[in-house]
Design a protein around this motif. Structure first.
Motif, short mmCIF file in Angstrom:
data_model
loop_
_atom_site.label_atom_id
_atom_site.label_comp_id
_atom_site.label_asym_id
_atom_site.label_seq_id
_atom_site.Cartn_x
_atom_site.Cartn_y
_atom_site.Cartn_z
N ARG A 128 -0.69 -27.24 -0.97
CA ARG A 128 -0.77 -26.35 0.19
C ARG A 128 -2.04 -25.51 0.13
N PHE B 235 -9.42 -26.43 2.90
CA PHE B 235 -10.18 -27.37 3.73
C PHE B 235 -10.16 -26.98 5.20
N GLN B 236 -9.23 -26.11 5.58
CA GLN B 236 -9.23 -25.55 6.93
C GLN B 236 -9.92 -24.19 6.99
N LEU B 237 -10.60 -23.84 5.86
CA LEU B 237 -11.30 -22.55 5.73
C LEU B 237 -10.35 -21.37 5.89
N ASP B 238 -9.12 -21.58 5.48
CA ASP B 238 -8.12 -20.51 5.47
C ASP B 238 -7.83 -20.18 4.02
N GLY C 298 -4.93 -27.66 1.26
CA GLY C 298 -4.91 -27.82 2.71
C GLY C 298 -5.47 -26.61 3.43
N ARG C 299 -5.14 -25.42 2.94
CA ARG C 299 -5.67 -24.20 3.57
C ARG C 299 -7.17 -24.07 3.33
#
Length: 312
Positions: free
Chosen positions: A67, A73-76, A70-71
């Protein structure tokens, strides 16, 4: 050239994943519970358990890491546990001061190191050569914090220059004055290695056939040194500069903390000491990306100075 850069980017991707994994696992072994930090000292066990469930901390580590990837790579990068602001916003506030400090350090330290190394090579075996090499060894041996403490005590303490905080951008008068002591501290230990490598590489290059040919055509010694020998001698120097910039990223943490410079390094120290895990992970990530970007730039400069590297 483009193929060379693409190849280097492919090599850097597994390194980035390894950095993310190490940063994630290191913060997992910290005894402080993130849910307790978020909940506060007066929270009940039920409230802490609810927060832990919301944050996914009760999931297996591999699920949490997936998780997290995933965050990322979404720049989160999540939100700070202390300020409740987005980690990306917190990093954006501290990134430019760190870049300013690094540039201010390199602008004076690298040219000075190359100049001293060139002078030592041209005056090989003389008192000038021995003095420059002695200063280089001393510069390598002196720790950053000792240089900073001396400057704070005798320069900042005397009121000659400010030594706490950043008083504006570097292009303003107050900002320029406030960055002098941190930049000198960080760059003082950078000059020695550059000077020594420049001297060694230049001495090897000055013995090459094309240098002797240039001299036979009547070119002056300094023209041969600067125009013909120095460019080819720069490849190992650039290697060293790239590696030393990675060292400077670590040294900037000490420097920023000593001089209260509001950069990424100081933010990382504050995040770790306050158990702000998302912010600490974000700081580790941005420092790692900066190090890999510098290495990529060094590889591009390799290919520019010696096209055989790109073809290889």
């Amino acid at each position: 050239m483009a193929r060379h850069i693409a190849h280097r980017l492919m090599i850097s991707f597994p390194v980035l994943l390894g950095v993310l994994l190490i940063g994630f696992l290191l913060l997992q072994v910290v005894p402080t519970d993130p849910a307790t930090v978020v909940a506060g000292p007066t929270a009940t066990k039920a409230e802490i358990d609810a927060i832990r469930n919301d944050l996914g901390l009760n999931q297996p580590l591999w699920v949490q890491f997936g998780r997290y990837l995933g965050r990322v790579f979404q720049l989160d990068l999540g939100r700070s546990m202390i300020s409740n602001r987005a980690v990306v916003d917190e990093i954006a506030l501290t990134l430019w001061p760190t870049i300013e400090l690094m540039l201010a350090c390199l602008i004076w330290a690298v040219p000075l190191g190359i100049t001293l190394g060139t002078l030592a090579a041209r005056r090989r075996g003389t008192v000038i050569d021995r003095a420059i090499m002695a200063l280089s060894v001393m510069g390598v041996s002196v720790p950053i914090f000792w240089v900073g403490l001396l400057l704070i005590q005798y320069v900042g303490g005397a009121g000659l220059l400010p030594f706490q905080g950043r008083n504006g951008p570097i292009w303003t008068a107050d900002g320029f004055m406030s960055i002098i002591l941190p930049a000198v501290t960080l760059g003082a230990v950078f000059i020695g290695p550059v000077a020594r490598m420049t001297r060694t590489s230049l001495l090897e290059t000055l013995g090459a056939d094309y240098v002797r040919t240039a001299r036979a055509k009547g070119a002056s010694d300094w023209r041969v040194t600067i125009r013909h020998a120095l460019r080819n001698a720069m490849i190992p120097v650039i290697t060293l500069v790239g590696l030393q910039i990675g060292f400077l990223l670590g040294g900037s943490i000490v420097t920023e903390t000593m001089f209260a410079w509001p950069g990424v390094g100081r933010m990382a120290v504050g995040a770790i000491t306050s158990s702000d895990f998302p912010l600490a992970q974000g700081a580790i990530l941005i420092l790692a990306v900066g190090f890999m970007s510098i290495n990529l730039l060094v590889d591009v400069l390799y290919a520019y100075l010696d096209p055989r590297i790109a073809r290889g």
